[in-house]
Structure formats: structure tokens, C-alpha cells
Write an enzyme that holds these catalytic residues in place. Structure first.
Site, PDB file in Angstrom:
ATOM      1  N   LYS A 122     -16.461   0.262   0.405  1.00 41.31           N
ATOM      2  CA  LYS A 122     -17.285  -0.568   1.280  1.00 41.31           C
ATOM      3  C   LYS A 122     -18.746  -0.106   1.238  1.00 41.31           C
ATOM      4  CE  LYS A 122     -14.214  -3.476   2.771  1.00 41.31           C
ATOM      5  NZ  LYS A 122     -14.263  -4.894   2.337  1.00 41.31           N
TER       6      LYS A 122
ATOM      7  N   ASP B 157      -4.433 -12.721  -8.820  1.00 40.39           N
ATOM      8  CA  ASP B 157      -4.626 -11.300  -8.580  1.00 40.39           C
ATOM      9  C   ASP B 157      -6.083 -10.971  -8.853  1.00 40.39           C
ATOM     10  OD1 ASP B 157      -4.728  -8.547  -8.552  1.00 40.39           O
ATOM     11  OD2 ASP B 157      -3.394  -8.261 -10.272  1.00 40.39           O
TER      12      ASP B 157
ATOM     13  N   GLY C 138      -6.137 -13.804   8.329  1.00 41.56           N
ATOM     14  CA  GLY C 138      -7.273 -13.089   8.899  1.00 41.56           C
ATOM     15  C   GLY C 138      -8.594 -13.820   8.820  1.00 41.56           C
TER      16      GLY C 138
ATOM     17  N   TYR D 264     -11.237   3.552   0.983  1.00 39.37           N
ATOM     18  CA  TYR D 264     -11.661   2.287   1.595  1.00 39.37           C
ATOM     19  C   TYR D 264     -13.124   2.375   2.016  1.00 39.37           C
ATOM     20  CZ  TYR D 264     -11.584  -1.971   4.370  1.00 39.37           C
ATOM     21  OH  TYR D 264     -11.846  -3.224   4.856  1.00 39.37           O
TER      22      TYR D 264
END
Length: 255
Positions: A161, A51, A16, A157
Site C-alpha cells: 500500500k 485473476d 465490499g 500488506y
């Protein structure tokens, strides 16, 4: 863009936006150190498989990175279909921990670029909560705060953000003054990446159809990556504390 011989750390480098940022930065002469839980599919100067939801692992990573870093691109993240606790650890607490650990090693004139989202546009509605979380200075303190203020799975999510935008804005000036390092967020709309399907599932078909008429199309990853790379360059040297939308005008349609 003046990226020649700059050392740039890119998290989420294996797919991405992160992969495209690495490609663009190397094209412009940067040395790119990639970080991801998955192996990259492009050539990098160095790569670490880690991680980013574990502060001890992050500390070990920082000890292995160079003492001279020009930019950090915090692009790694998990979608909202992952457990809310994991979303908070990777997308917010881990990102914050890595940034704070790396700042003392960054060169003057450097840059930190955090990937937020158009979904963070409603941060003013929860400003005091986000400022309270930002005030929890360590990873452990932040995790404890989140246990006391649990975030709903279907909202996690967007919540983190929003929190990232607020944390970046509240820390940016002190970071610039103390380290001579700028910190900003870049807020994409929908992007054609491997996790786009997760976002459709997360938002639900009704929301997706509601927003479809607002935009021309989803972005391509390189259309976001060029802006991230610019924010690492000398040409952006006086941009600090901004949340820059890269969404084809989608955020403007909510006004």
C-alpha cells in the site's frame, strides 16, 4: 456527480467497496464493467471473471474491454493473510500492469482511482525503496525486483500500500500530461467488508486494541464508495496525484 454515460471499469466488484462503487456509479448513470475472481451479486453492464495477479490474463482482459473508457477503479486486492508474493502480484504489480495497459484506451478527462490504505501512511520511511520498485517498469521487472528485495509476510500488506501511494504520486503528472487522465489514491481506514476479519488477524489483537480508541467506528463500504465515485466524476477534474484519506479522521490521530 456527473457520471451520466461514462464507462467505468471497477475491479474487486463482487464485494465490499468495489460492489458499492458499482452501485453508486450505476445510480448516477454510468455504464459499469466489473472485474473480479468471484461472480458479482449486482447487475452490471458487463463482467469479466479474471485473476488480476497474472499479466497474461490481464492482457487478455484489456483486449476484451472497450476502446473508450472514462474511469478505472482499482479496488481488487487480497489481504495480508495471503502469501506475500500473491499480495505483491495482485495489490501492486497487477494493478499497475492493468492501469498501464488501459491508459491508451482512456478518454481525455478520465480518471484512475487506486485504493490504498491508512496503513500506507508510513511511506516516507521507505521512499527510496518504493521509488526503486516504481522504476521497474514491467510486471516481470517488478517481480524480479521483489525477488531481490523480499518483503516480510507480516508487513507485506502495508508495504505494497505504501508502494502504491508512491507509484501513483510519481506517475500522476506524466499520466495527466500525456493522456489527460488523472490518477489518485483513496486511503480508507478499517471498513466493514468481508475481509475485515483478515485485517484483524493480520494486525494482531494488540494493534487493534491500540487503535480502537482513535476512531469512532469502522467505515461502511458506501462511505468510501461515494468518494471513489466522486473521483471518477467531472467535479474532481483538477485533483491529481493526491492520496485522499477516508477514515473518519483516524490518520489525523497519528500526528
Amino acid at each position: 456527480m456527473k457520471l451520466q454515460n461514462k464507462t467505468i471499469v471497477v475491479t474487486g466488484v463482487s464485494s465490499g467497496i468495489g460492489s458499492e462503487v458499482a452501485r453508486v456509479a450505476r445510480y448516477h448513470g454510468a455504464n459499469v464493467i466489473g472485474v473480479d475472481r468471484n461472480e458479482p451479486l449486482l447487475t452490471l453492464n458487463e463482467f469479466f471473471q479474471v485473476d488480476l495477479g497474472d499479466p497474461d490474463v490481464i492482457d487478455k482482459l484489456v483486449s476484451q474491454l472497450p476502446d473508450s473508457i472514462d474511469a478505472l477503479c482499482n479496488i481488487a486486492g487480497v489481504p495480508g493473510t495471503a502469501p506475500a508474493e500473491l499480495v505483491g502480484r495482485v495489490n501492486y504489480l497487477g494493478l499497475r500492469h492493468l492501469t498501464e495497459r488501459l491508459l491508451p484506451s482512456m478518454n481525455g478527462g478520465g480518471s484512475v482511482v487506486n485504493i490504498s490504505s491508512i496503513l500506507g501512511i508510513e511511506w516516507p520511511e521507505r521512499l527510496e525503496l518504493h521509488k526503486s520498485l516504481a522504476a521497474a517498469k514491467t510486471f516481470a521487472e517488478g517481480a524480479a525486483w521483489l525477488k531481490e528485495h523480499p518483503v516480510a509476510q507480516d508487513f507485506c500488506y502495508q508495504y505494497f500500500k505504501e508502494a502504491l501511494i508512491v507509484w501513483t504520486a510519481t506517475e500522476a503528472q506524466a499520466c495527466f500530461n500525456r493522456y489527460d487522465v488523472r490518477m489518485n489514491t483513496v486511503a480508507p481506514g478499517p471498513v466493514m467488508t468481508p475481509i475485515l476479519g483478515d485485517f484483524v488477524s493480520m494486525l494482531g489483537q494488540e494493534r487493534v486494541e491500540q487503535d480502537a480508541h482513535r476512531m469512532k467506528r469502522p467505515a461502511l463500504a458506501d462511505e468510501v464508495a461515494d468518494v471513489v465515485a466522486f473521483m471518477c466524476s467531472d467535479e474532481s477534474r483538477w485533483i491529481c496525484g493526491a492520496n485522499i484519506p477516508v477514515d473518519g479522521g483516524l490518520a489525523a490521530t497519528y500526528l
